[in-house]
Design a protein around this motif. Structure first.
Motif, mmCIF file in Angstrom:
data_model
loop_
_atom_site.group_PDB
_atom_site.id
_atom_site.type_symbol
_atom_site.label_atom_id
_atom_site.label_comp_id
_atom_site.label_asym_id
_atom_site.label_seq_id
_atom_site.Cartn_x
_atom_site.Cartn_y
_atom_site.Cartn_z
ATOM 1 N N THR A 90 3.220 -8.702 -19.074
ATOM 2 C CA THR A 90 2.044 -8.769 -18.201
ATOM 3 C C THR A 90 2.320 -9.658 -16.998
ATOM 4 N N ARG A 91 2.965 -10.801 -17.221
ATOM 5 C CA ARG A 91 3.283 -11.718 -16.131
ATOM 6 C C ARG A 91 4.208 -11.095 -15.103
ATOM 7 N N LEU A 92 5.110 -10.274 -15.555
ATOM 8 C CA LEU A 92 6.114 -9.698 -14.661
ATOM 9 C C LEU A 92 5.722 -8.315 -14.137
ATOM 10 N N SER A 93 4.541 -7.846 -14.483
ATOM 11 C CA SER A 93 4.169 -6.467 -14.167
ATOM 12 C C SER A 93 4.119 -6.200 -12.666
ATOM 13 N N ARG A 94 3.781 -7.210 -11.864
ATOM 14 C CA ARG A 94 3.677 -6.980 -10.422
ATOM 15 C C ARG A 94 5.042 -6.700 -9.786
ATOM 16 N N LEU A 95 6.139 -7.024 -10.460
ATOM 17 C CA LEU A 95 7.462 -6.784 -9.881
ATOM 18 C C LEU A 95 7.710 -5.298 -9.657
ATOM 19 N N ALA A 96 7.198 -4.476 -10.556
ATOM 20 C CA ALA A 96 7.416 -3.037 -10.431
ATOM 21 C C ALA A 96 6.730 -2.463 -9.198
ATOM 22 N N GLN A 97 5.675 -3.120 -8.735
ATOM 23 C CA GLN A 97 4.949 -2.630 -7.562
ATOM 24 C C GLN A 97 5.674 -2.962 -6.267
ATOM 25 N N PHE A 98 6.505 -3.978 -6.307
ATOM 26 C CA PHE A 98 7.331 -4.405 -5.178
ATOM 27 C C PHE A 98 6.466 -4.925 -4.029
ATOM 28 N N THR A 99 6.924 -4.796 -2.799
ATOM 29 C CA THR A 99 6.366 -5.549 -1.685
ATOM 30 C C THR A 99 4.926 -5.150 -1.363
ATOM 31 N N ASN A 100 4.060 -6.168 -1.354
ATOM 32 C CA ASN A 100 2.660 -5.972 -0.974
ATOM 33 C C ASN A 100 2.386 -6.473 0.443
ATOM 34 N N LEU A 101 2.875 -7.683 0.765
ATOM 35 C CA LEU A 101 2.555 -8.318 2.041
ATOM 36 C C LEU A 101 3.619 -8.002 3.086
ATOM 37 N N HIS A 102 3.201 -7.412 4.195
ATOM 38 C CA HIS A 102 4.100 -7.072 5.304
ATOM 39 C C HIS A 102 3.628 -7.821 6.548
ATOM 40 N N ILE A 151 -1.258 -2.269 0.161
ATOM 41 C CA ILE A 151 -0.478 -2.728 1.302
ATOM 42 C C ILE A 151 -1.331 -3.674 2.148
ATOM 43 N N LYS A 152 -0.826 -4.874 2.360
ATOM 44 C CA LYS A 152 -1.500 -5.825 3.251
ATOM 45 C C LYS A 152 -0.608 -6.080 4.458
ATOM 46 N N ILE A 153 -1.141 -5.847 5.633
ATOM 47 C CA ILE A 153 -0.416 -6.118 6.874
ATOM 48 C C ILE A 153 -1.034 -7.359 7.510
ATOM 49 N N LEU A 179 -4.049 8.103 5.854
ATOM 50 C CA LEU A 179 -4.838 9.274 5.481
ATOM 51 C C LEU A 179 -4.050 10.148 4.506
ATOM 52 N N LYS A 180 -2.756 10.171 4.697
ATOM 53 C CA LYS A 180 -1.880 10.926 3.799
ATOM 54 C C LYS A 180 -1.418 10.077 2.619
ATOM 55 N N GLU A 181 -1.128 8.794 2.873
ATOM 56 C CA GLU A 181 -0.563 7.930 1.840
ATOM 57 C C GLU A 181 -1.592 7.505 0.792
ATOM 58 N N GLY A 182 -2.816 7.236 1.220
ATOM 59 C CA GLY A 182 -3.866 6.862 0.274
ATOM 60 C C GLY A 182 -3.671 5.497 -0.368
ATOM 61 N N ARG A 183 -3.098 4.567 0.369
ATOM 62 C CA ARG A 183 -2.911 3.216 -0.175
ATOM 63 C C ARG A 183 -4.186 2.380 0.007
ATOM 64 N N ASP A 184 -4.268 1.298 -0.749
ATOM 65 C CA ASP A 184 -5.309 0.290 -0.534
ATOM 66 C C ASP A 184 -4.818 -0.581 0.621
ATOM 67 N N LEU A 185 -5.299 -0.318 1.819
ATOM 68 C CA LEU A 185 -4.755 -0.903 3.041
ATOM 69 C C LEU A 185 -5.654 -2.037 3.524
ATOM 70 N N GLN A 186 -5.050 -3.206 3.758
ATOM 71 C CA GLN A 186 -5.785 -4.376 4.225
ATOM 72 C C GLN A 186 -5.084 -4.974 5.436
#
Length: 485
Positions: A90-102, A151-153, A179-186
């Motif tokens: 559970t602690r390491l689960s975010r590693l699979a998602q990879f980069t969030n902050l750009h 994805i956070k920019i 619109l195509k990717e459908g990410r949670d964009l911030q």
């Protein structure tokens, strides 16, 4: 018929096995033990040796607690192993998602001249230090290669409002692609608020852009730390804060402080200023060894011990505020407490293992250079390109992400295999910070006995544990902080 033996007879026929844990002296009377999942327990000094030697009586009241926290198990028991594995996974689960902050560095221009600034700021007229649309497009190509569903920019500088047209371009282009990717964009803009206009706020409101600003304390301290022409930095911040909250919403503007030598005597005054302006928390942040903070010798203006005094004084005051009914959080402590008291990792880059460089955050500079972290970019501004991963005009996503600069840093700083980190009881709560240690020691691992990063964090970890163990009200407050991350 044979009679049953007394209970002691059966207890002696059974022993327990140790699951992996580490320990450290907490104070003159107690040790703290931690397991791989970050569970901790406080033991009296005389109990540690019998526990390790497996001579602790099974009738001891510690046995059920140690079993429930996966420090020990009875032979053949599988549930403790499965629970421990589940917590670690559970602690390491975010590693699979990879980069969030750009992070997009849209300009190096700035209207402030902060003496501890970590980048090579440029004057407002130097637009050759602005990101171009070509660089932005290539950076967005890279952003949407990340497998992360969120994805956070974040727009940084300099002062990104000095190149607000590029901010608008990136936001609109990213939303078009999404619109195509459908990410949670911030989107986040890191700004001093000094140049904020009504037109900018209208755009931010339309596109749900959050503002992250800087507040170092009361007017005299803030203006000294963050000088600008007119000596009105604090006034402009407060005016911008009022306008931004009115337009975007009260909770859509945050603030971050930096501790300078001038800040050290004023912990309470700084916190009071945050309260006066309606913030519900503060990040008591130390200086970092990059950029102008080194060149102007600001980083050397106080040592770790003096900063810890400042931190502890501030934390004590914040706890008193909470006990009096004022809800206010010390945000660095809340991040640490989340790792101590919950099964989740909040993903704060400085406290990640493997290191958050490239994994949690990545930086696109105005000139197309890609860096493993914001601190990596700051090192490059000082002429050290160790963590420059490549250039978006020259390398592909795969070439940059799989570059030796990134993979070597992650592998060589992995705390579970690094000398001293691997034996440290506080390793589950800490991070590897290869960029920091390279900056200080020219080594990805660093010299741990001399590392102010280690000294500072170990002192904080111990202090938070002791506060929780000595006062139930404080522990309840800390539980609330941990679960808000």
């Amino acid at each position: 018929m044979s009679k049953f033996q007394k209970l002691d007879f059966y207890a002696q026929q059974r022993t327990y096995e140790l699951l992996p844990f580490k320990f450290d002296r907490l104070n003159d009377c107690e040790y703290v033990i931690t397991n791989m999942a970050g569970e901790y327990h406080i033991l009296p000094m005389l109990v540690l040796e019998p526990l390790i030697n497996r001579t602790l009586p099974l009738t001891s009241e510690l046995i059920p607690t140690l079993r429930s926290k996966q420090f020990i198990r009875f032979p053949e028991e599988q549930a403790p192993l499965q629970l421990l594995a589940l917590k670690i996974r559970t602690r390491l689960s975010r590693l699979a998602q990879f980069t969030n902050l750009h992070i997009f560095v849209v300009t190096l221009r700035c209207d402030h001249s902060c003496p501890y600034c970590q980048v090579s700021r440029q004057s407002e007229s130097r637009d050759e230090f602005d990101m171009t649309s070509e660089m932005a497009d290539r950076s967005l190509d890279f952003v949407f290669m990340s497998p992360n569903p969120a994805i956070k920019i974040e727009f940084q500088g300099g002062e990104p409002l000095l190149n607000f047209e590029m901010v608008k371009y990136v936001v609109l282009e990213a939303k078009k692609r999404n619109l195509k990717e459908g990410r949670d964009l911030q989107f986040v803009i890191a700004t001093t608020l000094s140049l904020l206009t009504d037109e900018m706020l209208i755009f931010c409101k339309q596109h749900h852009i959050v503002l992250s600003s800087s507040l170092d304390g009361p007017m005299s301290l803030h203006n000294a730390n963050r000088p600008r022409p007119g000596r009105d930095s604090h006034q402009r911040f407060e005016e911008g804060l009022t306008k931004a909250r009115a337009a975007l919403g009260y909770d859509q503007v945050s603030a971050l402080m930096t501790t300078t030598d001038k800040s050290l005597p004023h912990a309470r005054a700084i916190i009071d200023e945050y309260l006066r302006l309606g913030f519900d928390g503060i990040f008591l942040r130390t200086l970092s060894p990059y950029g102008f903070a080194i060149k102007t010798k600001k980083f050397l203006s106080y040592d770790t011990d003096r900063w810890l005094e400042f931190y502890k004084e501030g934390l004590e005051y914040i706890i008193k505020l909470n006990k009096s009914g004022v809800r206010f959080v010390e945000q660095y402590s809340s991040l640490v407490l989340a790792k101590m008291l919950t099964s989740t990792d909040p993903g704060f880059v400085d406290l990640m293992n493997p290191a958050g460089a490239g994994i949690a955050a990545i930086v696109f500079n105005y000139d197309g250079s890609v860096y493993a972290s914001d601190e990596s970019r700051m090192l490059a501004e000082m002429g050290d390109y160790t963590f420059r991963l490549g250039n978006i005009l020259e390398q592909s996503y795969e070439e940059i992400i799989l570059s030796d600069q990134l993979l070597d840093a992650l592998e060589n700083s992995f705390t579970l295999s690094v000398p001293m980190c691997s034996d440290c009881a506080f390793e589950p709560y800490c991070g590897s910070e290869p960029v920091y240690h390279h900056a200080m020691h020219k080594d990805l691992v660093g010299r741990k006995p001399e590392s102010s990063f280690c000294k500072r964090n170990m002192a904080i970890f111990k202090h938070l544990i002791e506060l929780m163990e000595s006062d139930e009200d404080t522990k309840r407050i800390f539980m609330g902080w941990a679960n808000r991350c």
